[in-house]
Enzyme design. Structure first.
Site, PDB file in Angstrom:
ATOM      1  N   GLU A 178      40.143  42.496  34.265  1.00  0.00           N
ATOM      2  CA  GLU A 178      40.006  41.142  33.730  1.00  0.00           C
ATOM      3  C   GLU A 178      38.922  41.107  32.642  1.00  0.00           C
ATOM      4  O   GLU A 178      37.867  41.708  32.786  1.00  0.00           O
ATOM      5  CB  GLU A 178      39.644  40.187  34.875  1.00  0.00           C
ATOM      6  CG  GLU A 178      39.558  38.732  34.449  1.00  0.00           C
ATOM      7  CD  GLU A 178      39.220  37.788  35.600  1.00  0.00           C
ATOM      8  OE1 GLU A 178      39.426  36.575  35.457  1.00  0.00           O
ATOM      9  OE2 GLU A 178      38.740  38.273  36.661  1.00  0.00           O
TER      10      GLU A 178
ATOM     11  N   LYS B 260      45.874  32.907  32.489  1.00  0.00           N
ATOM     12  CA  LYS B 260      45.527  32.626  33.881  1.00  0.00           C
ATOM     13  C   LYS B 260      45.710  31.143  34.195  1.00  0.00           C
ATOM     14  O   LYS B 260      45.141  30.279  33.524  1.00  0.00           O
ATOM     15  CB  LYS B 260      44.085  33.066  34.119  1.00  0.00           C
ATOM     16  CG  LYS B 260      43.568  32.921  35.542  1.00  0.00           C
ATOM     17  CD  LYS B 260      42.155  33.507  35.613  1.00  0.00           C
ATOM     18  CE  LYS B 260      41.528  33.432  36.984  1.00  0.00           C
ATOM     19  NZ  LYS B 260      40.178  34.039  37.004  1.00  0.00           N
TER      20      LYS B 260
ATOM     21  N   CYS C  38      43.268  37.694  38.750  1.00  0.00           N
ATOM     22  CA  CYS C  38      42.170  37.438  39.672  1.00  0.00           C
ATOM     23  C   CYS C  38      42.451  36.290  40.638  1.00  0.00           C
ATOM     24  O   CYS C  38      43.241  36.427  41.570  1.00  0.00           O
ATOM     25  CB  CYS C  38      40.878  37.229  38.889  1.00  0.00           C
ATOM     26  SG  CYS C  38      39.386  37.421  39.916  1.00  0.00           S
TER      27      CYS C  38
END
Length: 288
Positions: A53, A126, A163
Site C-alpha cells: 500500500e 480504496k 488494506c
C-alpha cells in the site's frame, strides 16, 4: 493444460523517513529500495507482481500533516510510467499502489494495474476509508468511486482490494462476481488485533469466493509516527482458504509462489458459490 501462474509480492521497510530528507527524497529512496527486488522478480520469471500500500511513501496516516498531500500524483503519471518500463522489460504485470491526485482536493488511495507489455489497464481506488486512532485516513483520502473493477491482464483476471477493505466481505464478493481469479490486497497494518485478523479474513474471502489472493504488508517501524511494528507476513492463499506461501515477519522480502488457476474451477465445481447464492433474499442488505 494447467494454467500455472508465478506471482510475487514485495514487502519493504522504510529506508528514509520524515526529517531525513524532503518528501521527494523520501519517495525516491523508497522506489530505489524496491527496484532490486522488482528486477529480481523479473529475473525469476514472475508474471504478476504486487507492491505494498502506497509503496513509495511512509504510512503517514498516524499523523495529520498536510505536507504529505505533496506526495500524491496523477495516475497514470510519473511513477506508473516508471514501473511500466519494468513491466515491459520483464513481460510482467505490476500492481502499483500509490497516493493519487486527481485534482486539487481530490486525493485517493489507489492501485494502478500495468499489463505485461507496459500498458496501463486502469486503477482501483480504496473504497473503505478508516478514521480512528493511528489511522486518520479520511484526512488524506476520499473514498473510492470506481467500484470493484477486474482487469484482464496477459496472465489472469486480477482484482484489487486495499488494506482496510479486507474487513468488508461485500466488495470481496463483488470482485468474485466480476470474474477475478486473483485478488491482491496491498496493506499497511501493525502488530496487535489486526495480526490475528490478518490470517483470518483474507483466507475467508478466498474460500468464500473461490479465488486466489496475494496479501502484502510492509515491515518495520516508521518514525516519527511510531504507530507500531508493521509485521510483514505477506502471503498467498488458495481458493480453499489454505496459505500456500508466506514471507517473514521482520525483513524485506520478495515472496514468490506458483499456483494453478485451474483450481478455481475445481473448487467452484464442488462448492457452487455463485449458482447457489440467493440475491433475491438479500434486499435489506442492498437497501442499507
Amino acid at each position: 493444460m494447467p494454467r500455472i501462474i508465478k506471482s510475487g509480492l514485495i514487502q519493504m521497510s522504510l529506508p528514509k523517513t520524515e526529517g531525513e530528507g524532503t518528501i521527494a527524497e523520501i519517495m525516491e529512496a523508497m522506489v530505489e529500495k524496491h527496484i532490486p527486488l522488482i528486477e529480481e522478480a523479473g529475473r525469476q520469471g514472475v508474471q504478476i507482481l504486487c507492491l505494498q500500500e502506497i509503496f513509495n511513501t511512509p504510512y503517514f496516516c498516524p499523523g495529520q500533516d498536510k505536507a504529505w498531500y505533496a506526495s500524491a500524483e496523477s495516475v497514470p503519471g510519473p511513477t506508473t510510467d516508471r514501473m511500466a518500463e519494468y513491466a515491459k522489460k520483464y513481460d510482467m504485470v505490476i500492481i502499483v499502489p500509490i497516493y493519487e491526485r486527481e485534482m486539487a482536493g481530490f486525493l485517493y488511495n489507489t492501485a494502478a494495474v500495468i499489463d505485461a507489455d507496459g500498458t496501463y489497464l486502469g486503477k482501483y481506488r480504496k473504497n473503505h476509508i478508516p478514521h480512528t486512532t493511528g489511522f486518520w485516513e479520511k484526512f488524506f483520502f476520499k473514498p473510492g468511486n470506481l467500484g470493484y473493477p477486474v482487469f484482464q491482464t496477459k496472465y489472469a483476471k486480477v482484482g484489487v482490494y486495499i488494506c482496510y477493505d479486507r474487513h468488508f466481505p461485500d466488495g470481496a464478493r463483488v470482485l468474485g462476481l466480476n470474474g477475478a481469479e486473483i485478488v491482491y490486497n496491498p496493506s499497511a497494518t501493525v502488530a496487535g488485533l489486526s495480526q490475528y485478523l490478518w490470517k483470518l479474513e483474507q483466507p475467508a474471502h478466498a474460500a468464500a469466493n473461490g479465488y486466489f489472493m496475494g496479501c502484502i504488508n510492509r515491515v518495520g517501524e516508521e518514525k516519527p509516527w511510531n504507530l507500531g511494528r508493521f509485521y510483514g507476513t505477506s502471503y498467498f492463499v488458495d481458493p480453499r482458504g489454505q496459505i500456500i506461501a508466506q514471507a517473514d515477519e521482520y525483513k524485506d522480502e520478495l515472496l514468490i509462489a506458483e499456483f494453478d488457476l485451474d483450481m478455481i474451477d475445481e473448487v467452484r465445481a464442488t462448492w457452487q458459490f455463485f449458482r447457489d447464492r440467493r440475491p433475491e433474499t438479500y434486499g435489506k442488505l442492498v437497501e442499507l
